[in-house]
Enzyme design. Sequence first.
Site, PDB file in Angstrom:
ATOM      1  N   GLU A  35       0.829  -1.213   0.000  1.00 39.84           N
ATOM      2  CA  GLU A  35       0.000   0.000   0.000  1.00 39.84           C
ATOM      3  C   GLU A  35       0.862   1.260   0.000  1.00 39.84           C
ATOM      4  O   GLU A  35       0.541   2.238  -0.670  1.00 39.84           O
ATOM      5  CB  GLU A  35      -0.939   0.004   1.207  1.00 39.84           C
ATOM      6  CG  GLU A  35      -2.059  -1.024   1.130  1.00 39.84           C
ATOM      7  CD  GLU A  35      -2.981  -0.792  -0.057  1.00 39.84           C
ATOM      8  OE1 GLU A  35      -3.180   0.371  -0.440  1.00 39.84           O
ATOM      9  OE2 GLU A  35      -3.490  -1.778  -0.614  1.00 39.84           O
ATOM     10  N   CYS A 190     -12.891   1.212 -15.605  1.00 40.39           N
ATOM     11  CA  CYS A 190     -13.229   2.631 -15.431  1.00 40.39           C
ATOM     12  C   CYS A 190     -11.938   3.448 -15.398  1.00 40.39           C
ATOM     13  O   CYS A 190     -11.628   4.126 -14.430  1.00 40.39           O
ATOM     14  CB  CYS A 190     -14.037   2.824 -14.148  1.00 40.39           C
ATOM     15  SG  CYS A 190     -14.905   4.405 -14.058  1.00 40.39           S
ATOM     16  N   CYS A 197     -16.966   0.931 -20.835  1.00 37.24           N
ATOM     17  CA  CYS A 197     -18.283   0.914 -20.188  1.00 37.24           C
ATOM     18  C   CYS A 197     -19.120  -0.295 -20.613  1.00 37.24           C
ATOM     19  O   CYS A 197     -19.994  -0.738 -19.865  1.00 37.24           O
ATOM     20  CB  CYS A 197     -19.033   2.205 -20.494  1.00 37.24           C
ATOM     21  SG  CYS A 197     -18.139   3.700 -19.995  1.00 37.24           S
ATOM     22  N   CYS A 200     -18.813  -2.899 -18.020  1.00 36.24           N
ATOM     23  CA  CYS A 200     -18.897  -2.465 -16.622  1.00 36.24           C
ATOM     24  C   CYS A 200     -20.152  -3.001 -15.940  1.00 36.24           C
ATOM     25  O   CYS A 200     -21.251  -2.896 -16.483  1.00 36.24           O
ATOM     26  CB  CYS A 200     -18.877  -0.948 -16.558  1.00 36.24           C
ATOM     27  SG  CYS A 200     -19.095  -0.306 -14.888  1.00 36.24           S
ATOM     28  N   CYS A 206     -24.862   4.417 -14.058  1.00 34.95           N
ATOM     29  CA  CYS A 206     -23.773   5.404 -14.057  1.00 34.95           C
ATOM     30  C   CYS A 206     -24.240   6.744 -14.639  1.00 34.95           C
ATOM     31  O   CYS A 206     -24.653   6.821 -15.796  1.00 34.95           O
ATOM     32  CB  CYS A 206     -22.592   4.876 -14.856  1.00 34.95           C
ATOM     33  SG  CYS A 206     -21.181   6.003 -14.906  1.00 34.95           S
TER      34      CYS A 206
END
Length: 343
Positions: A35, A190, A197, A200, A206
């Site tokens: 991270e 995305c 899309c 998605c 959306c």
Amino acid sequence: MSEFASRLIAWHAENGRHDLPWQNTQDPYRVWLSEIMLQQTQVDTVIPYYQRFLEHFPTVTSLAAAPLEAVLALWTGLGYYARARNLHRAAQAVVRAHDGIFPRSAAQLVELPGIGRSTAAAIASFCFGERVAILDGNVKRVLCRQFGIEGFPGERAVELRLWALAESLLPATGIEIYPQAQMDLGATLCTRSRPRCGECPVSETCVARRTAREGDLPARRPKKAVPQRSCGVLLVKAGGAVLLEQRPATGIWGGLFSLPEMVEGESGAQTALRRLGIAVPDCRELPSLRHSFTHFTLTLTPWLAELPAMPVMAHEPVLRWVALDELEKVGLPAPILKILQAR
DNA sequence: TATCCGTGGAA
DNA sequence: TTTCCAAGGAT
């Protein structure tokens, strides 16, 4: 559970990324390290750094016991070196204050240096199943598009709204998967440009998709002029070694070793050599190189001074002769390493 | 709170 | 070549 979260979790099972080096483990040390390295840094860039770092420091205890210099050396080229300094400090805090065991709550994790709200939430949810929201670049992009959030996400008001939205969408179950599902959606479908899309799982709901504003959300960062700076550096060589100067512990390239700086020009090089206590030999200017930072552009002009032998120098803790075949032992800024490798 | 902090990939 | 910015945090 929100429809949004359940669709993402279902999508992730078949379409998510499952084989990144820091996945398939709940070891908080490994998740934490990944991270930190992934902050503002792309996955493909991080992978080799992550693997090499773990080979040298497989546990938080080994990291805490290492000299900071060795940590910075492994961070060479990765950028944002405060991450490495904070990583080292946090490892020592875990060993000293927590007996070498990572705290299990986001509230405790966020107290460690270099761990902010989103990173704490990522570790706590991945490793310990805590129901907390992350908000990284991927999630911001997905939320801005899905819910039609206007304004630049770096702006405080917009970011606060995004945090509230992210928390409101948290699923009741599957919290170990949900953050990864959000990031995978942002990273693979995305995307910033040319989002896919058609594939998605949440395109039907959306706002950006419905209003054909995929390219306009999230709002761009306001443009600002990038200042230009220039700097001369001394490349003093003797035998197979080069003279390096350690930079101050904070600020740009903090704690790294660099070439001694000088005011530009022939006389500047000679002034700098005298400052370093070196008898002045001939100097010659080498080709400049340009290096781009986020907030300014730097033109570096190296001046080469070759000495017949390594001079005995007064005790100077920030100056060090380093053999050219041992450069990997100290932390070096990327453009400085480039200069050193070119000759 | 706006600024500082790296580097390299992508378009 | 230029522009944008990526699994952000500290001050």
